[in-house]
Enzyme design. Structure first.
Site, PDB file in Angstrom:
ATOM      1  N   LYS A 167     -26.657 -29.524  26.666  1.00  0.00           N
ATOM      2  CA  LYS A 167     -27.928 -29.171  26.970  1.00  0.00           C
ATOM      3  C   LYS A 167     -28.521 -29.996  27.620  1.00  0.00           C
ATOM      4  O   LYS A 167     -28.597 -31.342  27.476  1.00  0.00           O
ATOM      5  CB  LYS A 167     -28.503 -28.063  25.771  1.00  0.00           C
ATOM      6  CG  LYS A 167     -28.646 -29.647  24.998  1.00  0.00           C
ATOM      7  CD  LYS A 167     -29.377 -29.120  23.373  1.00  0.00           C
ATOM      8  CE  LYS A 167     -30.076 -30.146  22.650  1.00  0.00           C
ATOM      9  NZ  LYS A 167     -31.349 -30.266  22.885  1.00  0.00           N
ATOM     10  N   HIS A 219     -23.939 -30.518  19.161  1.00  0.00           N
ATOM     11  CA  HIS A 219     -23.264 -31.358  18.094  1.00  0.00           C
ATOM     12  C   HIS A 219     -23.387 -30.406  17.057  1.00  0.00           C
ATOM     13  O   HIS A 219     -22.467 -31.531  16.415  1.00  0.00           O
ATOM     14  CB  HIS A 219     -23.629 -32.630  18.534  1.00  0.00           C
ATOM     15  CG  HIS A 219     -25.352 -33.160  18.608  1.00  0.00           C
ATOM     16  ND1 HIS A 219     -26.426 -32.729  19.363  1.00  0.00           N
ATOM     17  CD2 HIS A 219     -25.978 -33.298  17.021  1.00  0.00           C
ATOM     18  CE1 HIS A 219     -27.352 -33.580  18.809  1.00  0.00           C
ATOM     19  NE2 HIS A 219     -27.228 -33.165  17.145  1.00  0.00           N
ATOM     20  N   LYS A 256     -20.863 -31.100  13.448  1.00  0.00           N
ATOM     21  CA  LYS A 256     -21.213 -31.105  11.542  1.00  0.00           C
ATOM     22  C   LYS A 256     -19.974 -30.685  10.929  1.00  0.00           C
ATOM     23  O   LYS A 256     -19.730 -29.225  11.032  1.00  0.00           O
ATOM     24  CB  LYS A 256     -22.283 -31.761  11.647  1.00  0.00           C
ATOM     25  CG  LYS A 256     -23.261 -32.380  12.647  1.00  0.00           C
ATOM     26  CD  LYS A 256     -24.458 -32.459  11.729  1.00  0.00           C
ATOM     27  CE  LYS A 256     -25.722 -32.790  13.062  1.00  0.00           C
ATOM     28  NZ  LYS A 256     -25.474 -34.632  12.861  1.00  0.00           N
ATOM     29  N   GLU A 310     -37.803 -33.221  12.250  1.00  0.00           N
ATOM     30  CA  GLU A 310     -37.085 -34.845  12.406  1.00  0.00           C
ATOM     31  C   GLU A 310     -38.612 -35.783  12.136  1.00  0.00           C
ATOM     32  O   GLU A 310     -39.996 -35.386  12.862  1.00  0.00           O
ATOM     33  CB  GLU A 310     -37.108 -34.897  13.760  1.00  0.00           C
ATOM     34  CG  GLU A 310     -36.148 -34.313  14.406  1.00  0.00           C
ATOM     35  CD  GLU A 310     -34.654 -34.571  15.289  1.00  0.00           C
ATOM     36  OE1 GLU A 310     -34.423 -35.320  16.056  1.00  0.00           O
ATOM     37  OE2 GLU A 310     -35.895 -34.129  16.311  1.00  0.00           O
ATOM     38  N   ASP A 329     -35.411 -27.132  23.325  1.00  0.00           N
ATOM     39  CA  ASP A 329     -34.873 -28.033  22.952  1.00  0.00           C
ATOM     40  C   ASP A 329     -33.813 -27.804  21.139  1.00  0.00           C
ATOM     41  O   ASP A 329     -32.523 -28.118  21.768  1.00  0.00           O
ATOM     42  CB  ASP A 329     -35.763 -29.600  22.875  1.00  0.00           C
ATOM     43  CG  ASP A 329     -34.966 -29.974  22.625  1.00  0.00           C
ATOM     44  OD1 ASP A 329     -34.381 -31.210  23.174  1.00  0.00           O
ATOM     45  OD2 ASP A 329     -34.981 -31.197  21.156  1.00  0.00           O
ATOM     46  N   HIS A 363     -29.674 -24.970  18.906  1.00  0.00           N
ATOM     47  CA  HIS A 363     -29.068 -25.592  17.373  1.00  0.00           C
ATOM     48  C   HIS A 363     -28.969 -24.627  16.284  1.00  0.00           C
ATOM     49  O   HIS A 363     -28.372 -23.788  16.102  1.00  0.00           O
ATOM     50  CB  HIS A 363     -29.484 -26.407  17.149  1.00  0.00           C
ATOM     51  CG  HIS A 363     -29.558 -27.959  17.769  1.00  0.00           C
ATOM     52  ND1 HIS A 363     -28.336 -27.978  18.506  1.00  0.00           N
ATOM     53  CD2 HIS A 363     -30.058 -28.957  17.905  1.00  0.00           C
ATOM     54  CE1 HIS A 363     -28.137 -28.474  19.479  1.00  0.00           C
ATOM     55  NE2 HIS A 363     -29.388 -29.623  19.033  1.00  0.00           N
ATOM     56  N   LYS A 367     -41.335 -32.250  15.182  1.00  0.00           N
ATOM     57  CA  LYS A 367     -41.116 -34.084  15.848  1.00  0.00           C
ATOM     58  C   LYS A 367     -42.491 -34.462  13.839  1.00  0.00           C
ATOM     59  O   LYS A 367     -43.632 -33.769  14.525  1.00  0.00           O
ATOM     60  CB  LYS A 367     -41.704 -34.474  16.749  1.00  0.00           C
ATOM     61  CG  LYS A 367     -40.525 -33.620  17.817  1.00  0.00           C
ATOM     62  CD  LYS A 367     -39.667 -34.565  17.911  1.00  0.00           C
ATOM     63  CE  LYS A 367     -38.326 -34.298  18.743  1.00  0.00           C
ATOM     64  NZ  LYS A 367     -37.028 -34.595  18.397  1.00  0.00           N
TER      65      LYS A 367
END
Length: 524
Positions: free
Chosen positions: A186, A216, A220, A254, A273, A278, A376
């Site tokens: 991505k 990714h 998981k 995060e 993002d 995701h 963030k």
């Protein structure tokens, strides 16, 4: 480094039956390892942080677990004036620093025998001729069989020139007895229009079944466990619908900032993002119907049905929130705001927090809001899916007995402490009747003696095996953008993001977004 190398015979040498299948697809084969067949992987952008921290260690870990054939080859392609030995040193250092499994000299020597480096610019035809020669030599000397994967760990702006060269040299061509596949990272575009252009470009060189778009998060273990939790347990399925579920919260938080990442992040923002890929993929796994089987086409078909039925809830002024972190405290230390981070302009409108409300218009989920949020510099690093259930229709307790009682919730923790938590009411010990929330907790780390593979291990192995189950297809990518684009267009007209103090849980508009519906965010 060059020349022929002899290795112990592979289990796949000589007469064989069909290769081992994905244990997710057939429980009868759960004890059989999924070992990749002959092949070589070429990494474009091999000098980047992704290659050193994730890809090289993952390849070593796969080899260490016996999941790569002895003749596997890894080829680096970059502008650096390296020889094969220089590249081997880079891989060795990356493995030593970041591999998940212990370093074993015999495994390393076998892997190092198959390391090659091709120097050149991405638009240099001679470099691709050298690449083709190198792969041809590996086919002959290491038995890679003409099976080649190309990992584009490079900015999307460089995709056209690399794809054109792979097509021109015939490296992208596959036949009945050898495969050629491409892996891309991505972002898969920045809106629906650019995603369609990117898909058309990639599919003009590689057919869709040879394209592996890396998300990714889908590698998981806990994400894959959503499927096991839902479809292997009769306990949950009767409750997994609008009759019992009040709402769903999907969070990726995060605690780090964006220092040093302005080149990638500025102008992209949290929604593009994280939410587009995701979080909407996590929504699809959560809301999908049971597939006929876990064949890739069946799994992707059910996810596509969910994404086709998903729409952002309006009006966006009240059903979405966006923010930008300001100075504050994180881990007991003062930190600067985004506008003071290196590389960000003083008037940047890039959001570092994004939250949206969507609904899935199906019989199962009609009327159930899904709240997606990411940010963030939030309170802590956590990714989770919370299924929050409706309150009991009747409680035979007076208010003093249930003052602290909340809603039942099933929480699937993706990271960092992978597991599942169930929250429910229980009587407090004593002579009176007092009910209080308690939790029942399942932890991967405590329940299983083996550690979970790193996500890139699973995804790289799936690519080598030709298993696209955990990779979003082009239709999924385009549908995800069609969900998010109206919100992004609204935000582009709405002025600046709302500031929030670093170390908190986002802007006040995010709390107001849920409060209007009488709800509140979970505090993980």
């Amino acid at each position: 480094m060059s020349g022929a190398h002899r290795h112990p015979a592979s289990p796949s040498d000589g007469p064989r039956t069909a290769r081992p299948v994905n244990p997710l697809r057939d429980a009868r084969d759960k004890r059989l390892p999924r070992v990749a067949g002959p092949g070589a992987l070429v990494i474009f952008g091999v000098t980047g942080d992704l290659a050193r921290r994730k890809l090289m260690p993952a390849i070593y870990d796969l080899a260490n677990r016996g999941l790569l054939p002895p003749g596997f080859a890894l080829v680096g392609f970059a502008r650096r004036e390296w020889e094969d030995d220089d590249f081997a040193k880079i891989v060795h250092d990356a493995v030593r620093a970041h591999a998940r499994t212990p370093f074993r000299e015999d495994v390393w020597e076998r892997l190092a025998d198959g390391l090659r480096f091709v120097q050149g610019n991405f638009d240099d035809p001679d470099a691709y001729r050298r690449l083709a020669d190198t792969l041809g030599t590996l086919d002959r000397e290491r038995g890679t069989g003409g099976n080649h994967g190309f990992y584009l760990a490079i900015p999307p702006t460089l995709f056209p020139v690399v794809l054109e060269q792979l097509s021109r040299t015939g490296l992208a061509d596959a036949t009945d007895d050898r495969w050629s596949r491409v892996v891309i990272e991505k972002p898969f575009g920045h809106d629906l229009g650019s995603a369609r252009e990117l898909n058309a470009l990639v599919n003009s060189v590689f057919p869709e079944d040879a394209v592996f778009r890396i998300d990714h998060y889908l590698g998981k273990e806990t994400v894959q466990n959503i499927l096991a939790l839902r479809f292997a347990n009769q306990l949950f399925d009767p409750l997994w619908n609008a009759h019992y579920v009040d709402h769903v919260q999907i969070t990726m938080a995060e605690d780090i900032g964006l220092g040093g990442r302005a080149g990638y992040y500025d102008g992209i923002g949290a929604a593009r993002d994280v939410i587009q890929n995701h979080l909407l993929q996590l929504l699809a796994f959560t809301a999908m119907e049971e597939p006929i089987s876990f064949e890739p086409t069946e799994l992707q078909a059910e996810k596509i049905k969910v994404l086709r039925s998903t729409r952002p809830v309006e009006p966006f002024d009240t059903t979405t929130a966006r923010g930008q972190y300001a100075a504050g405290w994180q881990g007991g230390l003062p930190v600067v705001g985004l506008l003071e981070e290196e590389g960000f302009a003083a008037d940047s409108t890039t959001e570092t927090f994004a939250a949206i409300t969507v609904e899935v218009d199906t019989r199962r989920w009609a009327g159930v809001p899904f709240y997606l949020r990411t940010g963030k510099r939030l309170g802590r690093r956590v990714t989770e899916i919370a299924i929050v259930f409706k309150r009991a229709p009747h409680l035979p307790f007076d208010q003093t007995m249930t003052e602290e009682l909340g809603q039942n919730a099933l929480v699937i923790r993706i990271q960092p402490d992978e597991g599942v938590t169930l929250r429910f009411g229980s009587k407090v010990p004593g002579s009176g009747m007092e009910v209080r929330d308690v939790t029942m907790d399942f932890s991967y780390g405590q329940a299983f003696t083996t550690t979970s593979p790193e996500a890139y291990e699973r995804l790289i192995l799936d690519m080598l095996l030709g298993e696209p189950s955990l990779f979003p297809g082009n239709e999924e990518v385009e549908l995800s953008w069609s969900i998010l684009d109206p919100v992004l267009e609204h935000w582009a007209r709405a002025g600046r993001p709302q500031p929030y103090e670093a170390g908190t849980w986002g802007p006040s508009s995010a709390d107001e977004m849920l409060a209007r519906a009488g709800r509140e965010w979970r505090r993980p």
